[in-house]
Scaffold this active site. Structure first.
Site, PDB file in Angstrom:
ATOM      1  N   THR A   1       0.845  -1.206  -0.177  1.00 54.73           N
ATOM      2  CA  THR A   1       0.154  -0.159  -0.038  1.00 54.73           C
ATOM      3  C   THR A   1       0.680   1.482  -0.076  1.00 54.73           C
ATOM      4  OG1 THR A   1      -1.724  -1.292   1.297  1.00 54.73           O
ATOM      5  CG2 THR A   1      -2.088   1.210   1.404  1.00 54.73           C
TER       6      THR A   1
ATOM      7  N   PHE B   1       1.093   2.461   5.967  1.00 51.05           N
ATOM      8  CA  PHE B   1       0.200   1.379   6.681  1.00 51.05           C
ATOM      9  C   PHE B   1       0.741  -0.100   6.502  1.00 51.05           C
ATOM     10  CE2 PHE B   1      -3.909   3.764   5.337  1.00 51.05           C
ATOM     11  CZ  PHE B   1      -3.992   4.403   6.400  1.00 51.05           C
TER      12      PHE B   1
ATOM     13  N   GLY C   1     -24.162  -4.558  28.530  1.00 49.45           N
ATOM     14  CA  GLY C   1     -24.758  -3.261  28.867  1.00 49.45           C
ATOM     15  C   GLY C   1     -23.637  -2.326  29.063  1.00 49.45           C
TER      16      GLY C   1
ATOM     17  N   GLU D   1      -6.090  -6.248   4.165  1.00 50.17           N
ATOM     18  CA  GLU D   1      -5.908  -7.202   2.951  1.00 50.17           C
ATOM     19  C   GLU D   1      -7.132  -6.995   1.924  1.00 50.17           C
ATOM     20  OE1 GLU D   1      -4.521 -10.981   3.996  1.00 50.17           O
ATOM     21  OE2 GLU D   1      -2.956 -10.465   5.386  1.00 50.17           O
TER      22      GLU D   1
END
Ligand SMILES: Cc1cc2nc3c(=O)[nH]c(=O)nc-3n(C[C@H](O)[C@H](O)[C@H](O)COP(=O)(O)OP(=O)(O)OC[C@H]3O[C@@H](n4cnc5c(N)ncnc54)[C@H](O)[C@@H]3O)c2cc1C
Length: 386
Positions: free
Chosen positions: A126, A156, A341, A365
């Site tokens: 990338t 990245f 909760g 990916e």
């Protein structure tokens, strides 16, 4: 896996062994790894000592097991810590281009050291302007004396900074056809022209470093070329086909971990004088979560089986497994937070971390839009593969 859709006895035993190690040694570190955002070197050492860094690597390099064993291991580690599961996952992602096209010398030198825990790898595809459209990369490999001069920025990159060996992709024929003009290289940290750029501060998978890798006239020798010149993009895409079932296994582990915690909690937490597990509204949530998890698990094994067989339909099954398991992880972890909760929303309990960790599995990916594109293209062009 046999045709009966059951794991073998050895595989179940292997799962038990990894689960025990993960629960006893990794789970107690999981919140701290998330909190400090520091790479857990102790967990890498633990995995290497227990010969788990070699799972999914060929025996000739000291490895054992195949894609199914690797998926089982990643699932069990991710069940307690998604960040820790990245340690074997990312190194293997970096190693797959060598499985596919590496020379004997490259494999022997690098894979043996990874298996022993002496080296870690990363996969650098990338770039800032080339994410989903990876073929649009700008990193350039220009011929120089005895090899190539590599320059460009990769963004990245998981394991950047802690890995010493990178498989990195660069355009080597700028005039060439798109996707047929890229080569794959072995790049070593610490060499002239190699540096690290910014560190990303992430929502989840904290403790798994994500950084930029910057090359400025880095010299890659002829021996550092992986496979054939200008074939690198094919290796990059094939690598993702082989690795996506592992991301699916990671997502599955995250979902299972959140499910297990919420189920136990629901038996103990009382409201209206009864355990919340007794409410049908909660039971239906568990039923939906379990259906998704069980379906995701079958898809993970199906895709891993296709990888093991090097089946031509592997892209399709890998995309389906990755997309479905990661959507499952997001949905199941969100429901686990709901079941706890207010306690689900605070850091005292692990499900909020699991929900943050789940998100990345829908993104890296290849985003899940890209997985749907891969699946849809296969179906509309050629039909369902047999
Ligand atoms: C924590 C982390 C770790 C990573 N690790 C690595 C690594 O180790 N090595 C590496 O090389 N990369 C790595 N990546 C990069 C990752 O694979 C990319 O971020 C991803 O492929 C998406 O690219 P992008 O972020 O540029 O998004 P973009 O491509 O800009 O996409 C933005 C949005 O547009 C959508 N989109 C894009 N194209 C299409 C289309 N054709 N149809 C429909 N929708 C589309 C996407 O799905 C997304 O929703 C990592 C990323 C992160 C965040």
């Amino acid at each position: 896996m046999s045709d009966s859709f059951r794991l073998s006895e050895e595989q179940e035993l292997f799962r038990d062994t990894v689960r025990r190690l993960a629960e006893e040694r990794i789970a107690p570190r999981a919140a701290e790894i998330d909190e400090t955002d520091e790479f857990p070197w102790d967990i890498h050492a633990l995995l290497a000592q227990n010969e788990l860094m070699g799972v999914g690597y060929p025996e000739e390099f000291g490895g054992s097991g195949g894609p199914i064993e690797f998926a089982i291991m990643v699932e069990e580690i991710a069940r307690v810590s998604a960040s820790a599961s990245l340690i074997p996952l990312v190194s293997r992602l970096g190693a797959i281009p060598l499985f596919i096209a590496g020379s004997d010398a490259q494999r022997k030198e690098i894979l043996t050291a990874v298996v022993r825990g002496e080296r870690q790898m990363a996969y650098a595809l990338t770039e800032p302007e080339a994410g989903s459209d990876a073929a649009a990369m700008r990193t350039r490999g220009a011929r120089d004396e005895g090899g190539w001069a590599l320059s460009g920025t990769k963004r990245f990159i998981s394991n950047a900074g802690i890995a010493d060996t990178y498989t990195l992709f660069a355009v080597t024929d700028p005039e060439g056809k798109r996707g047929r003009n890229i080569s794959a290289f072995i790049v070593r940290s610490g060499e002239p022209g190699f540096s690290l750029g910014r560190t990303e501060h992430k929502m989840g998978i904290r403790g798994g470093p994500t950084r930029e890798v910057i090359l400025d006239g880095y010299h890659a020798s002829a021996d550092d070329l992986i496979g054939k010149e200008n074939e690198g993009f094919t290796y990059a895409m094939r690598t993702l086909d082989f690795s996506r079932p592992t991301v699916a296994a990671q997502a599955l582990g995250i979902a299972q971990g959140a499910f297990d915690f919420a189920l136990q909690y629901s038996r103990e937490r009382k409201q209206f004088n009864q355990p919340i597990a007794e409410f049908q509204g909660i039971q239906f949530m568990f039923a939906d979560m379990a259906m998704q998890i069980e379906a995701a698990r079958l898809l993970v094994y199906k895709a891993a089986t296709m990888v093991a067989a090097k089946d031509p339909s592997v892209s399709y099954w890998a995309a389906i497994a990755k997309c479905y398991a990661s959507d499952t992880a997001m949905s199941v972890t969100t429901d686990a937070v709901q079941i706890l909760g207010g306690y689900g929303y605070v850091k005292e309990y692990p499900v909020e971390r699991m929900m943050r960790d789940a998100k990345i599995t829908q993104i890296y990916e290849g985003t899940n839009q890209i997985q749907r594109f891969v699946i849809g293209r296969q179906l509309t062009r050629s039909g369902r593969p047999r």
